[in-house]
Scaffold this motif. Structure first.
Motif, PDB file in Angstrom:
ATOM      1  N   HIS A 163       0.840  -1.129   0.029  1.00  0.00           N
ATOM      2  CA  HIS A 163      -0.022   0.078  -0.122  1.00  0.00           C
ATOM      3  C   HIS A 163       0.966   1.219  -0.180  1.00  0.00           C
ATOM      4  CE1 HIS A 163      -3.126   2.809   1.097  1.00  0.00           C
ATOM      5  NE2 HIS A 163      -4.124   1.655   1.020  1.00  0.00           N
ATOM      6  N   VAL A 164       0.437   2.326  -1.001  1.00  0.00           N
ATOM      7  CA  VAL A 164       1.358   3.341  -1.022  1.00  0.00           C
ATOM      8  C   VAL A 164       1.368   4.151   0.289  1.00  0.00           C
ATOM      9  CG1 VAL A 164      -0.585   4.823  -1.644  1.00  0.00           C
ATOM     10  CG2 VAL A 164       1.604   5.761  -2.429  1.00  0.00           C
ATOM     11  N   SER A 165       0.539   4.123   1.405  1.00  0.00           N
ATOM     12  CA  SER A 165       0.593   4.623   2.526  1.00  0.00           C
ATOM     13  C   SER A 165       1.840   4.274   3.512  1.00  0.00           C
ATOM     14  CB  SER A 165      -0.491   4.418   3.417  1.00  0.00           C
ATOM     15  OG  SER A 165      -0.835   3.192   3.689  1.00  0.00           O
ATOM     16  N   GLU A 166       2.470   2.830   3.055  1.00  0.00           N
ATOM     17  CA  GLU A 166       3.487   2.523   3.920  1.00  0.00           C
ATOM     18  C   GLU A 166       4.685   3.310   3.564  1.00  0.00           C
ATOM     19  OE1 GLU A 166       4.239  -1.905   3.705  1.00  0.00           O
ATOM     20  OE2 GLU A 166       2.379  -2.198   2.822  1.00  0.00           O
ATOM     21  N   PHE A 167       4.803   4.258   2.359  1.00  0.00           N
ATOM     22  CA  PHE A 167       5.906   4.518   2.193  1.00  0.00           C
ATOM     23  C   PHE A 167       5.746   6.374   2.253  1.00  0.00           C
ATOM     24  CE2 PHE A 167       5.708   0.700  -0.035  1.00  0.00           C
ATOM     25  CZ  PHE A 167       6.918   0.175   0.187  1.00  0.00           C
ATOM     26  N   ILE A 168       4.439   6.919   2.202  1.00  0.00           N
ATOM     27  CA  ILE A 168       4.380   8.276   2.277  1.00  0.00           C
ATOM     28  C   ILE A 168       3.779   8.454   3.578  1.00  0.00           C
ATOM     29  CG2 ILE A 168       3.886   8.516  -0.208  1.00  0.00           C
ATOM     30  CD1 ILE A 168       1.156   9.002   0.069  1.00  0.00           C
ATOM     31  N   GLY A 169       3.376   7.744   4.570  1.00  0.00           N
ATOM     32  CA  GLY A 169       2.697   7.783   5.571  1.00  0.00           C
ATOM     33  C   GLY A 169       1.178   7.953   5.817  1.00  0.00           C
ATOM     34  N   GLU A 170       0.380   7.496   6.539  1.00  0.00           N
ATOM     35  CA  GLU A 170      -0.869   7.593   6.770  1.00  0.00           C
ATOM     36  C   GLU A 170      -1.575   8.878   6.715  1.00  0.00           C
ATOM     37  OE1 GLU A 170      -3.069   5.334   6.967  1.00  0.00           O
ATOM     38  OE2 GLU A 170      -1.909   3.278   7.295  1.00  0.00           O
ATOM     39  N   GLU A 171      -0.792  10.077   7.407  1.00  0.00           N
ATOM     40  CA  GLU A 171      -1.387  11.364   7.247  1.00  0.00           C
ATOM     41  C   GLU A 171      -1.280  11.973   6.091  1.00  0.00           C
ATOM     42  OE1 GLU A 171      -0.482  15.477   9.478  1.00  0.00           O
ATOM     43  OE2 GLU A 171       0.582  13.757  10.018  1.00  0.00           O
ATOM     44  N   ARG A 196       8.969  17.106  -0.523  1.00  0.00           N
ATOM     45  CA  ARG A 196       9.671  15.718   0.108  1.00  0.00           C
ATOM     46  C   ARG A 196      10.861  16.265   0.756  1.00  0.00           C
ATOM     47  NH1 ARG A 196      14.042  13.664  -2.109  1.00  0.00           N
ATOM     48  NH2 ARG A 196      14.836  14.207  -4.203  1.00  0.00           N
ATOM     49  N   PRO A 197      11.101  15.712   2.021  1.00  0.00           N
ATOM     50  CA  PRO A 197      12.369  15.869   2.646  1.00  0.00           C
ATOM     51  C   PRO A 197      13.694  15.321   1.883  1.00  0.00           C
ATOM     52  CG  PRO A 197      11.028  14.223   3.697  1.00  0.00           C
ATOM     53  CD  PRO A 197       9.871  14.596   2.622  1.00  0.00           C
ATOM     54  N   THR A 198      14.644  15.802   2.156  1.00  0.00           N
ATOM     55  CA  THR A 198      15.882  15.404   1.833  1.00  0.00           C
ATOM     56  C   THR A 198      16.888  15.117   2.889  1.00  0.00           C
ATOM     57  OG1 THR A 198      16.925  17.839   1.808  1.00  0.00           O
ATOM     58  CG2 THR A 198      15.587  17.063  -0.243  1.00  0.00           C
ATOM     59  N   GLY A 202      16.621  19.307   4.544  1.00  0.00           N
ATOM     60  CA  GLY A 202      15.898  20.274   3.752  1.00  0.00           C
ATOM     61  C   GLY A 202      14.802  19.669   2.983  1.00  0.00           C
ATOM     62  N   SER A 203      14.344  20.347   1.943  1.00  0.00           N
ATOM     63  CA  SER A 203      13.263  19.736   1.204  1.00  0.00           C
ATOM     64  C   SER A 203      13.315  20.125  -0.188  1.00  0.00           C
ATOM     65  CB  SER A 203      11.941  20.253   1.671  1.00  0.00           C
ATOM     66  OG  SER A 203      11.688  21.622   1.632  1.00  0.00           O
ATOM     67  N   ARG A 204      12.791  19.425  -0.983  1.00  0.00           N
ATOM     68  CA  ARG A 204      12.879  19.781  -2.382  1.00  0.00           C
ATOM     69  C   ARG A 204      11.237  19.569  -3.010  1.00  0.00           C
ATOM     70  NH1 ARG A 204      17.368  17.405  -6.196  1.00  0.00           N
ATOM     71  NH2 ARG A 204      16.566  18.988  -7.503  1.00  0.00           N
ATOM     72  N   GLN A 205      10.995  20.347  -4.065  1.00  0.00           N
ATOM     73  CA  GLN A 205       9.650  20.226  -4.639  1.00  0.00           C
ATOM     74  C   GLN A 205       9.693  19.153  -5.740  1.00  0.00           C
ATOM     75  OE1 GLN A 205       8.799  24.197  -6.186  1.00  0.00           O
ATOM     76  NE2 GLN A 205       7.544  24.524  -4.244  1.00  0.00           N
ATOM     77  N   VAL A 206       8.514  18.453  -5.848  1.00  0.00           N
ATOM     78  CA  VAL A 206       8.570  17.379  -6.911  1.00  0.00           C
ATOM     79  C   VAL A 206       7.085  17.543  -7.688  1.00  0.00           C
ATOM     80  CG1 VAL A 206       7.962  14.777  -7.063  1.00  0.00           C
ATOM     81  CG2 VAL A 206       9.552  15.759  -5.255  1.00  0.00           C
ATOM     82  N   ARG A 207       7.053  17.401  -8.732  1.00  0.00           N
ATOM     83  CA  ARG A 207       5.830  17.725  -9.495  1.00  0.00           C
ATOM     84  C   ARG A 207       5.228  16.069  -9.858  1.00  0.00           C
ATOM     85  NH1 ARG A 207       7.883  20.167 -13.651  1.00  0.00           N
ATOM     86  NH2 ARG A 207       6.805  22.310 -13.047  1.00  0.00           N
ATOM     87  N   CYS A 208       3.920  15.806  -9.567  1.00  0.00           N
ATOM     88  CA  CYS A 208       3.373  14.361  -9.711  1.00  0.00           C
ATOM     89  C   CYS A 208       2.242  14.698 -10.601  1.00  0.00           C
ATOM     90  CB  CYS A 208       3.130  14.336  -8.205  1.00  0.00           C
ATOM     91  SG  CYS A 208       2.015  12.437  -8.366  1.00  0.00           S
ATOM     92  N   ARG A 209       2.310  13.886 -11.525  1.00  0.00           N
ATOM     93  CA  ARG A 209       1.279  13.715 -12.773  1.00  0.00           C
ATOM     94  C   ARG A 209       0.627  12.059 -12.609  1.00  0.00           C
ATOM     95  NH1 ARG A 209       5.753  15.870 -15.469  1.00  0.00           N
ATOM     96  NH2 ARG A 209       6.126  13.937 -16.347  1.00  0.00           N
ATOM     97  N   MET A 210      -0.609  12.269 -12.312  1.00  0.00           N
ATOM     98  CA  MET A 210      -1.291  10.951 -12.516  1.00  0.00           C
ATOM     99  C   MET A 210      -2.300  11.003 -13.720  1.00  0.00           C
ATOM    100  SD  MET A 210      -2.819  11.017  -8.682  1.00  0.00           S
ATOM    101  CE  MET A 210      -1.580  11.040  -6.954  1.00  0.00           C
ATOM    102  N   SER A 211      -2.056   9.808 -14.238  1.00  0.00           N
ATOM    103  CA  SER A 211      -2.881   9.528 -15.584  1.00  0.00           C
ATOM    104  C   SER A 211      -3.865   8.321 -15.488  1.00  0.00           C
ATOM    105  CB  SER A 211      -2.337   9.275 -16.848  1.00  0.00           C
ATOM    106  OG  SER A 211      -1.341  10.466 -17.136  1.00  0.00           O
ATOM    107  N   PRO A 212      -4.990   8.322 -15.522  1.00  0.00           N
ATOM    108  CA  PRO A 212      -5.974   6.934 -15.452  1.00  0.00           C
ATOM    109  C   PRO A 212      -5.309   5.846 -16.461  1.00  0.00           C
ATOM    110  CG  PRO A 212      -7.251   8.764 -16.510  1.00  0.00           C
ATOM    111  CD  PRO A 212      -5.905   9.380 -16.042  1.00  0.00           C
ATOM    112  N   LEU A 213      -5.501   4.767 -16.124  1.00  0.00           N
ATOM    113  CA  LEU A 213      -5.045   3.729 -17.271  1.00  0.00           C
ATOM    114  C   LEU A 213      -6.359   2.896 -17.185  1.00  0.00           C
ATOM    115  CD1 LEU A 213      -1.797   2.177 -15.881  1.00  0.00           C
ATOM    116  CD2 LEU A 213      -2.207   3.380 -17.857  1.00  0.00           C
TER     117      LEU A 213
END
Length: 232
Positions: A163-171, A196-198, A202-213
């Protein structure tokens, strides 16, 4: 099929931990369950294109894992041929080198906002510098390219079914990712930027693109995620 992959991934993780602890007895006990799981995975008939890809990728994983064992490689290759025949039939033309005087038609034009057959092109997905993942509708990993797997400090096969929450956290999952994934599963193209933390605190900005399959019938069966660090 996803439950079987989940069980296989868990068993491999348990074996690796037992090896790390030097517990040979537990390694032997766990190893007895691996082959039946492999056989069960290969015996399943995929219900959609994503499962076909996942099953073929699994055989490729077995071939790479047993590369030093010629007998095992031969056996896995036979299984791969069987799966290709199962899903794509025996009536497709065999591959042959093209004669020099035969003109090859150019491929069809790229069509925006469609898959264009690229999802199954592992060479393209795995060579991208960006992090790429495919999630099922229950928010679990179906695919992760090397860049994303390395970022999560996992092997690609270890992510399948997690589950993706295992890696990004429940919150973060509850407050942000779930709503955007649900919108993507509803057919929307989603793009947003997050922090996202480094390692240097510090932190970095991440662009996330989601496309339906979509499957062949047009039903959304997952989401393709592409994550790109933004240069600052």
């Amino acid at each position: 099929m996803l439950e079987l992959f989940r069980a296989f991934s868990l068993r491999c993780t348990q074996i690796e931990e037992a090896i790390r602890l030097g517990d040979d007895q537990r390694v032997t006990a766990l190893d007895r369950h691996v082959e039946p799981l492999v056989e069960a995975i290969l015996a399943c008939r995929a219900d959609n294109l994503l499962e076909v890809y996942m099953q073929l990728q699994f055989v490729s994983h077995l071939i790479a894992r047993d590369a030093d064992d010629s007998a095992s490689v031969t056996e896995h290759t036979t299984v791969l041929s069987y799966l290709l025949e199962r899903y794509f039939g025996t009536h497709a033309p065999d591959w042959r080198p093209f004669p020099q005087d035969v003109r090859v038609e150019p491929p069809a034009a790229y069509v925006p906002d469609t898959d264009n057959g690229q999802f199954l092109n592992a060479v393209i997905l795995e060579s991208l510098p960006d992090r790429v993942a495919v999630l099922t509708r229950d928010y679990r990993y179906l695919y992760s390219n090397p860049a994303n797997s390395a970022h999560l400090n996992r092997k690609p096969m270890e992510l399948i079914g997690r589950h993706v929450s295992e890696f990004i956290g429940e919150e973060q999952f509850a407050q942000c990712a779930k709503h955007k994934l649900d919108a993507c599963f509803a057919g929307e193209q989603i793009e947003y930027i997050y922090e996202r933390p480094t390692e240097d605190a510090g932190s970095r900005q991440v662009r996330c693109r989601m496309s339906p399959l979509h499957d062949a019938g047009g039903t959304v069966i997952g989401a393709l995620l592409v994550m790109e660090d933004i240069e600052q």
